[in-house]
Every structure is written in structure tokens, then in C-alpha cells.
Enzyme design. Structure first.
Site, PDB file in Angstrom:
ATOM      1  N   VAL A 132       0.989  -1.130   0.053  1.00  0.00           N
ATOM      2  CA  VAL A 132       0.004   0.103  -0.032  1.00  0.00           C
ATOM      3  C   VAL A 132       1.018   0.959  -0.207  1.00  0.00           C
ATOM      4  O   VAL A 132       1.552   1.612   1.212  1.00  0.00           O
ATOM      5  CB  VAL A 132      -0.921   0.067   1.230  1.00  0.00           C
ATOM      6  CG1 VAL A 132      -1.759   1.383   1.192  1.00  0.00           C
ATOM      7  CG2 VAL A 132      -1.855  -1.311   1.341  1.00  0.00           C
ATOM      8  N   PRO A 133       0.901   1.700  -1.253  1.00  0.00           N
ATOM      9  CA  PRO A 133       2.378   2.627  -1.412  1.00  0.00           C
ATOM     10  C   PRO A 133       2.314   4.206  -0.861  1.00  0.00           C
ATOM     11  O   PRO A 133       2.310   5.137  -1.386  1.00  0.00           O
ATOM     12  CB  PRO A 133       2.326   2.793  -2.913  1.00  0.00           C
ATOM     13  CG  PRO A 133       0.801   2.639  -3.342  1.00  0.00           C
ATOM     14  CD  PRO A 133       0.464   1.804  -2.389  1.00  0.00           C
ATOM     15  N   CYS A 134       2.360   4.251   0.676  1.00  0.00           N
ATOM     16  CA  CYS A 134       2.313   5.456   1.264  1.00  0.00           C
ATOM     17  C   CYS A 134       3.656   6.243   0.966  1.00  0.00           C
ATOM     18  O   CYS A 134       3.802   7.485   1.239  1.00  0.00           O
ATOM     19  CB  CYS A 134       2.269   5.099   2.837  1.00  0.00           C
ATOM     20  SG  CYS A 134       3.477   4.120   3.579  1.00  0.00           S
ATOM     21  N   HIS A 135       4.698   5.587   0.525  1.00  0.00           N
ATOM     22  CA  HIS A 135       5.983   6.223   0.042  1.00  0.00           C
ATOM     23  C   HIS A 135       5.526   6.961  -1.084  1.00  0.00           C
ATOM     24  O   HIS A 135       6.612   7.996  -1.708  1.00  0.00           O
ATOM     25  CB  HIS A 135       7.129   5.208   0.072  1.00  0.00           C
ATOM     26  CG  HIS A 135       6.878   4.054  -1.260  1.00  0.00           C
ATOM     27  ND1 HIS A 135       6.013   3.242  -0.981  1.00  0.00           N
ATOM     28  CD2 HIS A 135       7.301   4.246  -2.575  1.00  0.00           C
ATOM     29  CE1 HIS A 135       5.772   2.588  -2.345  1.00  0.00           C
ATOM     30  NE2 HIS A 135       6.496   3.100  -3.188  1.00  0.00           N
ATOM     31  N   ARG A 136       4.649   7.083  -1.738  1.00  0.00           N
ATOM     32  CA  ARG A 136       4.378   7.757  -3.088  1.00  0.00           C
ATOM     33  C   ARG A 136       3.695   8.922  -2.742  1.00  0.00           C
ATOM     34  O   ARG A 136       3.509   9.741  -3.577  1.00  0.00           O
ATOM     35  CB  ARG A 136       3.698   7.041  -4.075  1.00  0.00           C
ATOM     36  CG  ARG A 136       4.196   5.687  -4.422  1.00  0.00           C
ATOM     37  CD  ARG A 136       3.558   4.952  -5.490  1.00  0.00           C
ATOM     38  NE  ARG A 136       4.420   3.816  -5.764  1.00  0.00           N
ATOM     39  CZ  ARG A 136       3.577   2.650  -6.216  1.00  0.00           C
ATOM     40  NH1 ARG A 136       2.383   2.689  -6.436  1.00  0.00           N
ATOM     41  NH2 ARG A 136       4.374   1.465  -6.478  1.00  0.00           N
TER      42      ARG A 136
END
Length: 165
Positions: A132-136
């Protein structure tokens, strides 16, 4: 956050440091770098590396870190979050690899334009980092802001995805 009592775990040695991978019968429920902020107490969760979701997750993570995968195809179990958190995490799933959005854009996407700070808090509590790409998610001015796994890891993930040189 509340976790299903049947949760099981394994470890994955990522290029960015050891990770804890957790799953329930419903899907992947957790993916954290060891020592990151908001890491739950996993000491009582049984080790079960043969669990089908854990095996899939570890395999897909290896492909991702090798640069051979940009999307994950895993069932997710995000039921431990609040309805608001789940809405934010679902919005994160809509950010394609190689792209970034602001916290404000996420608040707009979920229909809560004034909830930018709450969105930031929910992003920070994402239990399934990388997948779940919270780094984006970046600050409104495009700066790299908080990441529970550390800004150096956020930078490395965005470089891997071609966002940063």
C-alpha cells in the site's frame, strides 16, 4: 489498530533492511520495516513462513526490489483500521508506481478536502508499507515528508520506482 487474533508472520530480508510480513486468512495484514514507527508488538504472533499469503508476499517483494514488479497482486486485510483510515489506504492503492501525489490530493480523492492532517496521520499508520504505497505521498510543495520507515527508505523506494534520480 486492532489485528485479527489469527494473524501469523514471517520475516523478509529486504535490501532496505529486515521486514516483518503478517497475514490472516483474509490477506496481507502487515508489512513493516523492523524498528519503524507504529510497529505493533508482534512477539506473540506465530511464525508461519509457509502461509500461502506470506509466501506470495515474500515472492512479490523480491520481484519488486529486483525491479521486476511495479504492482502487487495480493489479497489485503485492512479491517483493523478505522473507516477513515481504510478510505485513505484504498486511495493510496490508486497511486501507480513512478508517480507521486500530495496529502492534499489524497484528502480530495476521499472527499475530505479539509482533512489533510488526518490524511497524513492515516498515511503514517498504514500497516502494509510498500504494498500500500504510502511512500508515493509527498508534501504539497513536492518535498519528501515523513515516512514511518524513515526518509532514507522512502527515498530509496522512490528511486527504485524511477521517481527520483
Amino acid at each position: 489498530m486492532k489485528f485479527d487474533p489469527t494473524i501469523v508472520q514471517t520475516r523478509y530480508a529486504s535490501p532496505l533492511g529486515p521486514m516483518i510480513v503478517a497475514a490472516t486468512a483474509h490477506g496481507l495484514a502487515g508489512l513493516w520495516f523492523e524498528g519503524q514507527k507504529h510497529l505493533p508488538d508482534t512477539r506473540t504472533w506465530p511464525q508461519q513462513p509457509g502461509h500461502p499469503v506470506l509466501r506470495q508476499a515474500v515472492s512479490q517483494l523480491a520481484e519488486y526490489f529486483a525491479g521486476h514488479r511495479t504492482r502487487f497482486d495480493l489479497p489485503l486485510d485492512l479491517q483493523g483500521g478505522t473507516a477513515f483510515q481504510r478510505a485513505v489506504w484504498t486511495a493510496l492503492l490508486g497511486i501507480p508506481a513512478g508517480q507521486t501525489v500530495s496529502y492534499g490530493a489524497i484528502s480530495q480523492r476521499i472527499g475530505k478536502p479539509a482533512a489533510v492532517r488526518a490524511v497524513g496521520a492515516a498515511v503514517g499508520r498504514n500497516p502494509v508499507s510498500v504494498v500500500v504505497p504510502c511512500h508515493r505521498v509527498l508534501g504539497g510543495d513536492g518535498t519528501l515528508t515523513g515516512y514511518a520507515g524513515g526518509l532514507e527508505r522512502k527515498t530509496a523506494l522512490l528511486r527504485l520506482e524511477g521517481v527520483l534520480p
